[in-house]
Design a protein around this motif. Structure first.
Motif, PDB file in Angstrom:
ATOM      1  N   SER A  17      -7.041 -17.978   5.476  1.00  6.40           N
ATOM      2  CA  SER A  17      -6.325 -18.843   5.669  1.00  6.40           C
ATOM      3  C   SER A  17      -5.716 -19.163   6.992  1.00  6.40           C
ATOM      4  CB  SER A  17      -4.287 -18.909   5.225  1.00  6.40           C
ATOM      5  OG  SER A  17      -4.510 -18.781   4.189  1.00  6.40           O
ATOM      6  N   LEU A  18      -5.405 -20.821   7.532  1.00  8.35           N
ATOM      7  CA  LEU A  18      -5.414 -20.866   8.854  1.00  8.35           C
ATOM      8  C   LEU A  18      -4.201 -21.661   8.553  1.00  8.35           C
ATOM      9  CD1 LEU A  18      -8.718 -20.925  10.778  1.00  8.35           C
ATOM     10  CD2 LEU A  18      -7.061 -19.955  11.169  1.00  8.35           C
ATOM     11  N   ARG A  19      -3.216 -22.368   9.895  1.00  9.04           N
ATOM     12  CA  ARG A  19      -2.613 -23.620   9.739  1.00  9.04           C
ATOM     13  C   ARG A  19      -2.752 -23.991  10.933  1.00  9.04           C
ATOM     14  NH1 ARG A  19       3.872 -24.289   9.910  1.00  9.04           N
ATOM     15  NH2 ARG A  19       3.483 -23.325  12.184  1.00  9.04           N
ATOM     16  N   LEU A  20      -2.755 -25.865  11.024  1.00 10.95           N
ATOM     17  CA  LEU A  20      -2.934 -26.330  11.945  1.00 10.95           C
ATOM     18  C   LEU A  20      -2.471 -27.355  12.030  1.00 10.95           C
ATOM     19  CD1 LEU A  20      -6.999 -27.821  11.995  1.00 10.95           C
ATOM     20  CD2 LEU A  20      -6.385 -25.689  12.149  1.00 10.95           C
ATOM     21  N   SER A  21      -2.264 -27.763  12.980  1.00  7.01           N
ATOM     22  CA  SER A  21      -0.555 -28.360  13.633  1.00  7.01           C
ATOM     23  C   SER A  21      -1.794 -29.877  14.258  1.00  7.01           C
ATOM     24  CB  SER A  21       0.149 -27.612  14.857  1.00  7.01           C
ATOM     25  OG  SER A  21       0.646 -26.484  13.647  1.00  7.01           O
ATOM     26  N   CYS A  22      -0.238 -30.489  15.013  1.00 10.02           N
ATOM     27  CA  CYS A  22      -0.778 -31.626  15.084  1.00 10.02           C
ATOM     28  C   CYS A  22       0.003 -32.475  15.551  1.00 10.02           C
ATOM     29  CB  CYS A  22      -1.774 -33.571  14.241  1.00 10.02           C
ATOM     30  SG  CYS A  22      -2.125 -34.262  15.075  1.00 10.02           S
ATOM     31  N   ALA A  23       0.321 -32.177  16.884  1.00  6.92           N
ATOM     32  CA  ALA A  23       1.919 -32.292  18.310  1.00  6.92           C
ATOM     33  C   ALA A  23       1.643 -34.135  18.723  1.00  6.92           C
ATOM     34  CB  ALA A  23       1.804 -31.378  18.930  1.00  6.92           C
ATOM     35  N   ALA A  24       2.582 -34.678  18.138  1.00  7.47           N
ATOM     36  CA  ALA A  24       2.597 -35.850  18.966  1.00  7.47           C
ATOM     37  C   ALA A  24       3.471 -36.661  19.651  1.00  7.47           C
ATOM     38  CB  ALA A  24       2.324 -37.446  17.263  1.00  7.47           C
ATOM     39  N   SER A  25       3.277 -37.634  20.954  1.00 10.41           N
ATOM     40  CA  SER A  25       3.600 -38.250  21.282  1.00 10.41           C
ATOM     41  C   SER A  25       3.918 -39.439  20.788  1.00 10.41           C
ATOM     42  CB  SER A  25       3.534 -38.377  22.938  1.00 10.41           C
ATOM     43  OG  SER A  25       2.436 -38.541  23.088  1.00 10.41           O
ATOM     44  N   GLY A  26       4.930 -40.449  21.105  1.00 10.29           N
ATOM     45  CA  GLY A  26       5.373 -41.686  21.180  1.00 10.29           C
ATOM     46  C   GLY A  26       6.281 -42.099  20.261  1.00 10.29           C
ATOM     47  N   ARG A  27       7.493 -43.070  20.238  1.00  7.81           N
ATOM     48  CA  ARG A  27       8.354 -43.039  19.580  1.00  7.81           C
ATOM     49  C   ARG A  27       7.986 -44.148  17.582  1.00  7.81           C
ATOM     50  NH1 ARG A  27      10.102 -48.290  20.153  1.00  7.81           N
ATOM     51  NH2 ARG A  27       9.157 -49.319  21.978  1.00  7.81           N
ATOM     52  N   THR A  28       7.106 -44.154  18.333  1.00  6.39           N
ATOM     53  CA  THR A  28       6.299 -44.979  16.823  1.00  6.39           C
ATOM     54  C   THR A  28       5.370 -43.654  15.541  1.00  6.39           C
ATOM     55  OG1 THR A  28       3.579 -45.261  17.320  1.00  6.39           O
ATOM     56  CG2 THR A  28       5.549 -46.571  17.827  1.00  6.39           C
ATOM     57  N   PHE A  29       5.378 -42.814  16.246  1.00  5.31           N
ATOM     58  CA  PHE A  29       4.789 -41.151  15.212  1.00  5.31           C
ATOM     59  C   PHE A  29       6.107 -41.464  13.864  1.00  5.31           C
ATOM     60  CE2 PHE A  29       2.040 -37.601  14.250  1.00  5.31           C
ATOM     61  CZ  PHE A  29       3.574 -36.883  13.828  1.00  5.31           C
ATOM     62  N   ARG A  30       7.211 -41.150  13.826  1.00  9.23           N
ATOM     63  CA  ARG A  30       7.429 -40.951  12.631  1.00  9.23           C
ATOM     64  C   ARG A  30       7.673 -42.337  11.644  1.00  9.23           C
ATOM     65  NH1 ARG A  30      13.338 -39.332  15.402  1.00  9.23           N
ATOM     66  NH2 ARG A  30      12.588 -37.286  16.435  1.00  9.23           N
ATOM     67  N   SER A  31       6.843 -43.552  11.854  1.00  8.69           N
ATOM     68  CA  SER A  31       6.403 -44.724  10.534  1.00  8.69           C
ATOM     69  C   SER A  31       5.079 -44.671  10.854  1.00  8.69           C
ATOM     70  CB  SER A  31       6.636 -45.929  11.995  1.00  8.69           C
ATOM     71  OG  SER A  31       6.457 -45.831  13.196  1.00  8.69           O
ATOM     72  N   VAL A  32       4.481 -44.194  11.412  1.00  5.57           N
ATOM     73  CA  VAL A  32       2.743 -44.170  11.178  1.00  5.57           C
ATOM     74  C   VAL A  32       2.493 -43.023  10.161  1.00  5.57           C
ATOM     75  CG1 VAL A  32       2.045 -45.011  13.023  1.00  5.57           C
ATOM     76  CG2 VAL A  32       1.854 -42.664  13.237  1.00  5.57           C
TER      77      VAL A  32
END
Length: 126
Positions: A17-32
């Motif tokens: 098993s592996l877990r990938l993460s995708c970290a985002a910046s930008g205040r619109t991230f929560r709506s996409v």
């Protein structure tokens, strides 16, 4: 504008098993919506999994359904891809992407995504 950075690259044996993460910046991230795609050497980029803006709806390719789980934590601006029962054919560079437009359901077409991370390598040995 959304910027994405993947992490969690690794080498694992088949069945692991592996877990990938995708970290985002930008205040619109929560709506996409966010999707994971992968590209193996000599092959086209293919859809893996997607999640809508709220985390309430997900969609998977047939090749990973039942083995991979996509989730998101909007308080941390992060999307995860938990990969279990990995197979050698899962070896690829994995990319996360954010949709061009806000809200809507999970998307599987690359054209629906306007923001891409740099990719992270996953290698599964047999």
């Amino acid at each position: 504008q959304v910027q994405l950075v993947e992490s969690g690259a690794g080498l694992v044996q088949a069945g692991g098993s592996l877990r990938l993460s995708c970290a985002a910046s930008g205040r619109t991230f929560r709506s996409v919506g966010v999707g994971w795609f992968r590209q193996a050497p000599g092959k086209e980029r293919e859809f893996v999994a997607a999640i809508d803006w709220s985390g309430g709806s997900t969609y998977y390719s047939d090749s990973v359904k039942g083995r991979f789980t996509i989730s998101r934590d909007n308080t941390k601006n992060t999307v995860y891809l938990q990969m279990n029962s990995l197979k050698p054919e899962d070896t690829a560079v994995y990319y996360c992407a954010a949709t061009r437009f806000s809200f809507g359901g999970p998307k599987s077409r690359p054209d629906d995504y306007g923001y891409w991370g740099q990719g992270t390598q996953v290698t599964v040995s047999s």
